[in-house]
Design a protein around this motif. Sequence first.
Motif, PDB file in Angstrom:
ATOM      1  N   ASN A  59       0.704  -0.986   0.038  1.00 19.05           N
ATOM      2  CA  ASN A  59       0.111   0.102  -0.145  1.00 19.05           C
ATOM      3  C   ASN A  59       0.878   1.242  -0.013  1.00 19.05           C
ATOM      4  O   ASN A  59       0.496   2.306  -0.712  1.00 19.05           O
ATOM      5  CB  ASN A  59      -1.142  -0.120   1.125  1.00 19.05           C
ATOM      6  CG  ASN A  59      -1.823  -1.053   1.222  1.00 19.05           C
ATOM      7  OD1 ASN A  59      -2.792  -1.190   0.075  1.00 19.05           O
ATOM      8  ND2 ASN A  59      -2.135  -2.111   1.966  1.00 19.05           N
ATOM      9  N   ARG A  62       2.129   1.722  -3.277  1.00 22.70           N
ATOM     10  CA  ARG A  62       1.137   2.544  -4.276  1.00 22.70           C
ATOM     11  C   ARG A  62       1.590   4.025  -4.444  1.00 22.70           C
ATOM     12  O   ARG A  62       1.344   4.195  -5.688  1.00 22.70           O
ATOM     13  CB  ARG A  62      -0.322   2.207  -3.731  1.00 22.70           C
ATOM     14  CG  ARG A  62      -0.874   0.975  -3.932  1.00 22.70           C
ATOM     15  CD  ARG A  62      -1.995   0.762  -3.088  1.00 22.70           C
ATOM     16  NE  ARG A  62      -2.993   1.691  -3.703  1.00 22.70           N
ATOM     17  CZ  ARG A  62      -4.391   1.792  -2.967  1.00 22.70           C
ATOM     18  NH1 ARG A  62      -4.565   0.821  -1.781  1.00 22.70           N
ATOM     19  NH2 ARG A  62      -5.316   2.487  -3.388  1.00 22.70           N
ATOM     20  N   ASP A 329      -1.350  -1.533   5.942  1.00 24.91           N
ATOM     21  CA  ASP A 329      -2.771  -2.071   5.828  1.00 24.91           C
ATOM     22  C   ASP A 329      -3.581  -0.559   5.921  1.00 24.91           C
ATOM     23  O   ASP A 329      -4.658  -0.487   5.061  1.00 24.91           O
ATOM     24  CB  ASP A 329      -3.346  -2.846   6.829  1.00 24.91           C
ATOM     25  CG  ASP A 329      -2.848  -4.439   6.644  1.00 24.91           C
ATOM     26  OD1 ASP A 329      -2.435  -4.685   5.639  1.00 24.91           O
ATOM     27  OD2 ASP A 329      -2.841  -5.153   7.636  1.00 24.91           O
ATOM     28  N   GLY A 332      -3.334   1.715   3.280  1.00 21.78           N
ATOM     29  CA  GLY A 332      -4.352   1.424   2.174  1.00 21.78           C
ATOM     30  C   GLY A 332      -5.886   1.724   2.246  1.00 21.78           C
ATOM     31  O   GLY A 332      -6.511   2.220   1.173  1.00 21.78           O
ATOM     32  N   HIS A 333      -6.252   2.013   3.497  1.00 22.56           N
ATOM     33  CA  HIS A 333      -7.406   2.272   3.678  1.00 22.56           C
ATOM     34  C   HIS A 333      -7.899   3.910   3.101  1.00 22.56           C
ATOM     35  O   HIS A 333      -8.709   3.961   2.766  1.00 22.56           O
ATOM     36  CB  HIS A 333      -7.830   2.115   5.181  1.00 22.56           C
ATOM     37  CG  HIS A 333      -8.011   0.662   5.637  1.00 22.56           C
ATOM     38  ND1 HIS A 333      -8.181  -0.353   4.867  1.00 22.56           N
ATOM     39  CD2 HIS A 333      -7.490   0.191   6.896  1.00 22.56           C
ATOM     40  CE1 HIS A 333      -8.340  -1.616   5.631  1.00 22.56           C
ATOM     41  NE2 HIS A 333      -7.715  -1.195   6.841  1.00 22.56           N
ATOM     42  N   LEU A 335      -5.938   5.571   1.042  1.00 21.16           N
ATOM     43  CA  LEU A 335      -5.975   5.509  -0.459  1.00 21.16           C
ATOM     44  C   LEU A 335      -7.015   5.034  -1.019  1.00 21.16           C
ATOM     45  O   LEU A 335      -7.587   5.496  -2.124  1.00 21.16           O
ATOM     46  CB  LEU A 335      -4.626   4.716  -0.835  1.00 21.16           C
ATOM     47  CG  LEU A 335      -3.375   5.363  -0.307  1.00 21.16           C
ATOM     48  CD1 LEU A 335      -2.011   4.136  -0.933  1.00 21.16           C
ATOM     49  CD2 LEU A 335      -2.800   6.541  -0.765  1.00 21.16           C
ATOM     50  N   ASP A 336      -7.533   4.050  -0.367  1.00 16.43           N
ATOM     51  CA  ASP A 336      -8.958   3.438  -1.146  1.00 16.43           C
ATOM     52  C   ASP A 336     -10.012   4.342  -0.846  1.00 16.43           C
ATOM     53  O   ASP A 336     -10.703   4.664  -1.840  1.00 16.43           O
ATOM     54  CB  ASP A 336      -9.277   2.217  -0.393  1.00 16.43           C
ATOM     55  CG  ASP A 336      -8.302   0.894  -0.589  1.00 16.43           C
ATOM     56  OD1 ASP A 336      -7.616   1.028  -1.746  1.00 16.43           O
ATOM     57  OD2 ASP A 336      -8.474  -0.137  -0.067  1.00 16.43           O
ATOM     58  N   TYR A 337     -10.088   5.003   0.167  1.00 20.12           N
ATOM     59  CA  TYR A 337     -10.938   5.930   0.287  1.00 20.12           C
ATOM     60  C   TYR A 337     -10.950   7.121  -0.612  1.00 20.12           C
ATOM     61  O   TYR A 337     -12.167   7.658  -0.973  1.00 20.12           O
ATOM     62  CB  TYR A 337     -10.938   6.603   1.911  1.00 20.12           C
ATOM     63  CG  TYR A 337     -12.010   7.764   2.192  1.00 20.12           C
ATOM     64  CD1 TYR A 337     -13.443   7.644   2.512  1.00 20.12           C
ATOM     65  CD2 TYR A 337     -11.771   9.212   2.038  1.00 20.12           C
ATOM     66  CE1 TYR A 337     -14.203   8.443   2.712  1.00 20.12           C
ATOM     67  CE2 TYR A 337     -12.732  10.109   2.276  1.00 20.12           C
ATOM     68  CZ  TYR A 337     -13.795   9.942   2.541  1.00 20.12           C
ATOM     69  OH  TYR A 337     -14.885  10.877   2.827  1.00 20.12           O
ATOM     70  N   ASP A 339      -9.782   7.055  -3.494  1.00 18.85           N
ATOM     71  CA  ASP A 339     -10.069   6.517  -4.782  1.00 18.85           C
ATOM     72  C   ASP A 339     -11.879   6.469  -4.840  1.00 18.85           C
ATOM     73  O   ASP A 339     -12.408   6.794  -5.917  1.00 18.85           O
ATOM     74  CB  ASP A 339      -9.506   5.384  -4.994  1.00 18.85           C
ATOM     75  CG  ASP A 339      -8.072   5.478  -5.480  1.00 18.85           C
ATOM     76  OD1 ASP A 339      -7.625   6.448  -5.798  1.00 18.85           O
ATOM     77  OD2 ASP A 339      -7.328   4.188  -5.331  1.00 18.85           O
ATOM     78  N   ASP A 340     -12.197   5.823  -3.652  1.00 18.28           N
ATOM     79  CA  ASP A 340     -13.719   5.563  -3.777  1.00 18.28           C
ATOM     80  C   ASP A 340     -14.378   7.170  -3.801  1.00 18.28           C
ATOM     81  O   ASP A 340     -15.598   7.136  -4.629  1.00 18.28           O
ATOM     82  CB  ASP A 340     -14.271   4.691  -2.587  1.00 18.28           C
ATOM     83  CG  ASP A 340     -13.571   3.433  -2.777  1.00 18.28           C
ATOM     84  OD1 ASP A 340     -13.113   2.883  -3.791  1.00 18.28           O
ATOM     85  OD2 ASP A 340     -13.532   2.566  -1.471  1.00 18.28           O
ATOM     86  N   ALA A 344      -8.786  11.350  -5.138  1.00 19.72           N
ATOM     87  CA  ALA A 344      -7.309  11.205  -5.508  1.00 19.72           C
ATOM     88  C   ALA A 344      -6.956  12.202  -6.550  1.00 19.72           C
ATOM     89  O   ALA A 344      -5.911  12.646  -6.245  1.00 19.72           O
ATOM     90  CB  ALA A 344      -7.085   9.669  -5.845  1.00 19.72           C
TER      91      ALA A 344
END
Length: 531
Positions: A59, A62, A329, A332-333, A335-337, A339-340, A344
Motif C-alpha cells: 500500500n 502504491r 494496511d 491502504g484504507h 488511499l482506497d477512500y 479513490d472511492d 484522489a
Amino acid sequence: MKLFKHITFFVVALLTVGCKTEKSSKENTQKPNIIFIMSDDHAYQAISAYDDTLIQTPNIDRIAKEGMLFTNASVTNSICAPSRAVILTGKHSHINGKIDNLSKFDTTNVTFPQLLQKAGYQTAMFGKLHFGNNPKGFDEFKILPGQGAYYNPKFITQKGDTIINGYVTDITTDLTLDWMKNRRDPKKPFMLMYLHKAPHRAWLPSKKYFTEYTKKTFPLPATLFDDYKTRGTASKTAQMGIFKHMSLTNDNKLTSQTIKELRIKEWSNLGQSIDGMNPEQRAAWDAVYGPINEDFKKRYPTMNDSLLTVWKYQRYMQDYLGTIASVDDNVGHILDYLDDEKLADNTLVVYTSDQGFYLGEHGWFDKRFMYNESFKTPLLIKWPNQIKPGITEDEMVQNLDFAQTFLEIAGVDAPKEMQGESLVPLLTGKKETWDREAVYYHYYEYPAEHAVKRHYGVATKEFKLIHFYHDVNEWELYDSKKDPKEINNIINDPTYAEVVLEMKQKLKETRKKYKDSETLDNHYIELYNKK
C-alpha cells in the motif's frame, strides 16, 4: 406536441450538462488537497519500494507507483520532536529553537498549517505530534500525549483527553477517516496530517501481526558486527548497540520473571509497555510471547555473544516489522477512500518518516547519527495529473522543504525566514530549475540517552563530511559512491586530501547559508547545561 417534447428534452439535457460542467469546473479549479502521512522511526529499508529484503509494503508502494520515489531524501536533525518542528516551520533546529526532545517548542514560530488555514484550507491532525498539547493552525486534532501508547491509547483533543480502546494504528486511521467522511467541508480544500506512532520503540504489533511475524526469520545486515575500525570516538561510545544496549525485557519482550530465573541483571520496564492492555489483549499477547520466553530459557545457557546478538536482532525485526505491517494496511484504507470518493485526482499524498532508523546496520538500533540509515528518510509522493507515475528522483531533498512545497501548491507565499526549497519543480517535471548541491545536518542531544555526540555536517551526492564536537573534535569523511555502507572513514587518506579541503569549505559556506555558527553551538550547549 412531439415538437414540444423534443424541445423540453433538449433544454433539460442542456441544463443537466451545464450543471455537471459547473460542478466539474468547481472541482477542477479547487486548490489541491494535501494529505501528509508520517510514521515514527520508519526506516526506508523497511519499505519494499526501496528494498524488499525485509518486508512487503504494497500500500505504501502504491504511492510510489502512482507518483514519485525519492532516493536522496534526508532530515536536518535525526530525532523525533526536532524533526517535526523543522517540518512545521520550514526552519532548521537552530532557528526554530527545538534542537532536541527536551527543549520546548517556541509557539511564536509560524507554521505552514497556520498559513494554509488562513488561506481557506480546512485543517486536521490525527496521531502523534510528540510535542505541544494544542497545535496551532488546526480546525480539529486528536493527538497522542508524548510518545503515546500502542494499546488503548489516550488522545488529547480540543474538548479534553479521552481513552480509545483498540490498537493505536487502527485508531489513528479510524479517526482520520471519520473526519474525512463526517466533518470535512467538501466546499473547501483540506490539509490533513495523518501521523502514526508506529514503528517507534518498544515495537508492540497488533495481534494479527505478532502472531504472524514472530514466526519469521530475517537476513542479517552485512554490518551487524561492525568494529568501527576507521571511525572515531562517537561510534565507539554510542549506546545503541543491539548486543549491549537493547533491552531483553522492554525491547525483546522477555518477562521480568524470565530475567530473574536466568539471573540476568537488567533494568526492566516491559510492564509500562503492556500494562495498558485489557484482559483479552493481554491473553492473546501471552499466548504468543509466553512460548518465546520459554524457548529463550532453553537457548540462553548455550548462547555466546554472537548468538545472543542474532537472537536479539531477530526479535527486534519481528516486532518492528510487525508494527509496520499494520501501518501499511491502514495507509491502504486511506488511499482506497480517496479513490472511492473521487478525491484522489486533486489530492497530493506524501508518505515519509520523521527520520530513518537502524535495523541492525553497524550493530545498532535507533537513529541520531548523520550516517545514512538515520540521516536518510523515506519519501514517496503522488499527485495525479502533476507527477508522472513511477518516477524515481535522486535529487537531494530534506524535511526542511515540506512547508514551502505545501504553501506553493496551495498558492500561498512562504515567509522569507523559511529555509527550505519547494519541491514543486521536481514534482512537475521542471528539474532544470533545481540547483541544490548539498544538504546540512546538525544533531544536539548530548549528553543524553544513547550518548550520540553532538555533530554537524554537509552531504553531497558524492561525499559526506561530519564534524563531532563539544567534548571531542573529530572529523569523518565518506565516499558515498564507493562506500555506500559508510564503513571507511577516509578523512586521513592522502588520496582525498583535496576533497577534504573542498568539503570543509562547502561546510563553512553551508553553515553560513543556514545561519548556523560556533556562537550558536556554544549558546545551545550553555542552555542544555542549565536544564
